[in-house]
Design an enzyme around this catalytic site. Structure first.
Site, mmCIF file in Angstrom:
data_model
loop_
_atom_site.group_PDB
_atom_site.id
_atom_site.type_symbol
_atom_site.label_atom_id
_atom_site.label_comp_id
_atom_site.label_asym_id
_atom_site.label_seq_id
_atom_site.Cartn_x
_atom_site.Cartn_y
_atom_site.Cartn_z
ATOM 1 N N ASP A 203 28.556 -8.994 1.411
ATOM 2 C CA ASP A 203 28.014 -10.221 2.039
ATOM 3 C C ASP A 203 28.484 -10.434 3.352
ATOM 4 O OD1 ASP A 203 30.832 -10.694 1.413
ATOM 5 O OD2 ASP A 203 30.601 -12.022 0.025
ATOM 6 N N ASP A 204 28.539 -11.779 4.042
ATOM 7 C CA ASP A 204 28.865 -12.108 5.189
ATOM 8 C C ASP A 204 30.185 -12.248 5.250
ATOM 9 O OD1 ASP A 204 26.428 -11.700 6.215
ATOM 10 O OD2 ASP A 204 25.659 -13.694 5.692
#
Ligand code: 6R9
Length: 710
Positions: free
Chosen positions: A580-581
């Site tokens: 994910d980020d």
């Protein structure tokens, strides 16, 4: 499960080689084998014989029971703790499937207990009162202290009495902003004793980050100290708290009491700024309180602590852990993954501001009646040999640290290690990021430094630090999981450098594809967990919806970890990093969105896009693309002030390693920034940019490449 069981079964019944853990020497067999995943490192016979779990077969039996009969497995373990009243039936109840309603996890509901009582009182009653609970090693050489279990209990009770006196009640939040002084675990335990919910904020976070957390959980009391020395620097923590309290009161959250420990080694009280009425010196009040304090008994499902962690949006998430399941899980994972026994001296280098310091500095060790080392300072102060000096000084047997520290220490000469004996060491541990074979099994390729050639192809942590005799427990877990999820049991399994090996008891780790379908055998995909385990977090404070959306909606039916993972032919797990980020810098989770919002708060920054890049010491570094406000020229001075904006808003550990001036960012026609392209530009993999034709303005890519070295 079935897949995992099949793998371990086939491992365990192999007639020779991998399954044969009674190999006579703990040696590395991998040299002639083709790839890293075939390298096996065996525990010595001697080690395995004394271990809690001494063979793959024994692991398999226990694991099988933990999956087939979780209630029975965990009840038997829970019964070894003190409960004022036993839990009811069912032992646990859960719903992990968003399609079937709200996500809900409960363990030992109806059981009445107290984790502080189980850490201290029960150990004192069992005759461990004079055993050292904590050795404290100060930043400066020769500055140290000890606390026995009885002394720790007395200190905890005094603070607990004070907190009650100023009105802290069961369920109230207390924010703790302290460095690694004894007062930090003392504070956590005092809160637990009276049922208050501690929220420790790592004392490297900025005033703004601290304020954000204070506003979210609205504590009655904040506990800090005036200053701390880390290495040769003095950090004025109280000033940071003062600024945070001004900011939080502007958001309508005011704090009545700021209890401040006078850390005389760093700063005298006379030079500390003070707000009469709110600020109280710890030393002026706490010693006056009685050294006994009745316990506030709580339900197993009453909250124990909140710990904020980064997610993929700007707002940090308040991970909430409850009492009973967390207690049982932290203690059990500690015991098995480090093969702990009562004569061990344990040192975890993590700060209590992170989950590792909660589960494996404070609760896990104390619940086992262990002696642990707390170190206040920087690991390379006054020189890179400090860790091994501490190991020899206290005869540390279990040393638990992060790959980033290993990588930074191995850049210096081995003489900093070898001039200490380290002969007490028997188990090493690693946490926070993938200790891919480049740190476990160190390869000089990753280091640009000339010193690196000294260490070519040495398995530095294993060979140099551990003298090739200590198994390494590479523990994969998260703030959310409360305790280890995938971890070696050092006496049971041959290890593979860089693999976290197999799931802990009760953990049904599965790998799913992008559609959320479980994949079997040798594969790679997204790491999920099927069904709950006692240490699981129960919600995100004040935002159960975000809890469900972030962790349970991506792959319905599963808890999604946010990590990628592959499994090899022998069933070993290899973590491959966040999908994910979120960027993992030196084991600290930092959301790209948080850094971006700090950058755009700078008046001259119009837009920012942050990506992670490989970093030789930190694992990942922060690379920021910034677009400036129309007409503002890019300069070195501006670069510095952008970095400063991030240090100020989040903390020094989140400062970008690179700022890349971007007159335009690559966006799709719908306006989405194409991070895939930015990642390639950041890592200079320019021949792998892929298809750029869907960009609104394809020429921004060339422009960015041209500006790469500005
Ligand atoms: C305990 C802790 C969690 C994230 C996690 C993962 C990474 C942690 C790891 C590891 C590979 C290991 N991570 N341990 N990756 N191997 N042994 O670090 O908690 O701060 O919440 O971070 O760290 O990416 O998702 P937390």
């Amino acid at each position: 499960t079935s897949d995992h069981l099949r793998h371990v079964e086939s491992m365990a019944t192999m007639p020779s080689g991998a399954g044969n853990i009674s190999h006579p020497n703990a040696v590395i067999l991998g040299e002639s084998l083709a790839s890293e995943e075939n390298d096996l490192v065996f525990p010595s016979d001697h080690f395995s014989r004394q271990a809690h779990v001494s063979s793959p077969q024994q692991y398999l039996e226990m694991y099988k029971r933990s999956i087939e009969d979780p209630a029975g497995f965990w009840s038997d373990i829970a019964a070894t703790f003190f409960w004022k009243q036993k839990w009811g039936q069912p032992v646990y109840s859960e719903n992990l499937d968003v399609r079937k309603g709200d996500i809900r996890i409960e363990w030992f509901r109806g059981g009445i207990t107290n984790i502080c009582y189980n850490c201290l009182d029960t150990n004192v009653e069992a005759g461990l009162g004079d055993k050292i609970a904590f050795y404290w090693e100060g930043n400066e050489l020769g500055v140290d202290a000890t606390l026995t279990y009885t002394q720790l209990l007395h200190n905890v009770c005094q603070l607990a009495n004070y907190l009650k006196d100023v009105g802290v009640k069961k369920g109230d939040a207390v924010v703790v902003y302290l460095p690694m002084l004894m007062e930090l675990p003392i504070t956590m335990l005092a809160c637990a004793r009276i049922g208050a919910v501690h929220s420790v904020v790592f004392a490297g976070f900025s005033a703004e980050s601290l304020a954000q957390r204070i506003v979210d959980c609205k504590p009655k009391v904040v506990i800090t100290c005036n200053a701390v020395k880390r290495g040769s620097k003095v950090i004025h923590l109280k000033d940071i708290v003062d600024a945070a309290l001004i900011e939080s009161s502007q958001s309508g959250v005011s704090v009545d009491v700021c209890l401040t420990y006078e850390n005389q080694l760093a700063m005298k009280r006379e030079s500390t700024k003070w707000l009469e009425g709110r600020d109280v010196w710890w030393q002026d009040v706490i010693p006056k309180y009685p050294t006994t304090c009745a316990v506030d008994w709580v339900d197993a499902e009453d909250p124990l602590f909140l710990l904020y962690t980064s997610g993929s949006t700007g707002k940090p998430k308040g991970v909430l852990h409850t009492t009973g399941g967390y207690m049982v899980y932290a203690a059990t994972t500690f015991k098995y993954a480090f093969d702990y026994s009562s004569s061990d001296i344990y040192w975890c280098t993590a700060d209590c501001g992170w989950i590792t310091g909660h589960s494996y500095v404070t609760y896990g060790p104390l619940l086992n009646g262990a002696t642990a080392v707390l170190y206040e300072g920087a690991p390379n102060y006054p020189d890179p040999g400090r860790c091994w000096d501490v190991v020899d000084k206290y005869k540390v047997t279990i040393f638990y640290t992060a790959p980033t520290l290993v990588r930074s220490l191995m850049r210096d000469s081995d003489k900093y290690v070898t001039r200490y004996s380290r002969k007490s060491l028997r188990v090493l541990g690693s946490v926070g990021e993938p200790i891919n074979p480049s740190a476990w099994r160190f390869s000089s390729l990753l280091l640009s430094d000339s010193k690196a050639s000294l260490h070519t192809q040495k398995e530095w942590f294993f060979n140099v630090v551990g003298d090739s005799k200590c198994p390494i427990s590479d523990t994969w877990w998260q703030t959310e999981t409360g305790g280890f999820m995938i971890t070696p049991l050092p006496g049971a399994w041959p290890q593979k450098p860089g693999s976290a090996t197999f799931p802990f008891f009760g953990v049904q780790a599965v790998i799913v594809d992008e559609k959320g379908v479980e994949i079997e055998g040798e594969c790679s995909g997204y790491l999920c967990v099927k069904s709950s385990w006692p240490g699981a977090f129960r919600t995100l404070y004040g935002d159960h919806e975000r809890y469900e959306t972030t962790y349970f909606k991506p792959f319905p039916g599963y808890y999604f970890s946010g990590d990628g993972c592959s499994r090899d032919k022998d069933g070993y797990h290899w973590l491959t990093g966040r999908v994910d980020d979120v960027i993992n810098v030196s084991g600290h989770r930092i959301g790209t969105a948080e850094v971006e919002s700090a950058l755009v708060s700078h008046p001259q920054c119009a837009e920012a896009a942050v990506v992670g890049i490989e970093h030789e010491v930190k694992g990942q570094g922060i690379y920021a693309f910034v677009t400036l406000v129309e007409g503002v020229p890019y300069s070195e001075e501006l670069r510095k002030s952008l970095v400063l904006a991030v240090r100020k808003q989040i903390g020094a550990f989140a400062a970008p390693d690179r700022i890349h001036w971007a007159p335009g960012l690559p966006k799709t026609r719908s306006g989405k920034i194409m991070r895939r392209i930015l990642r390639k530009i950041a890592s200079r993999q320019l021949d792998e940019l892929g298809d750029t034709s869907t960009l609104a303005e394809p020429n921004v890519v060339d422009q960015l490449i041209a500006l790469a070295d500005v």
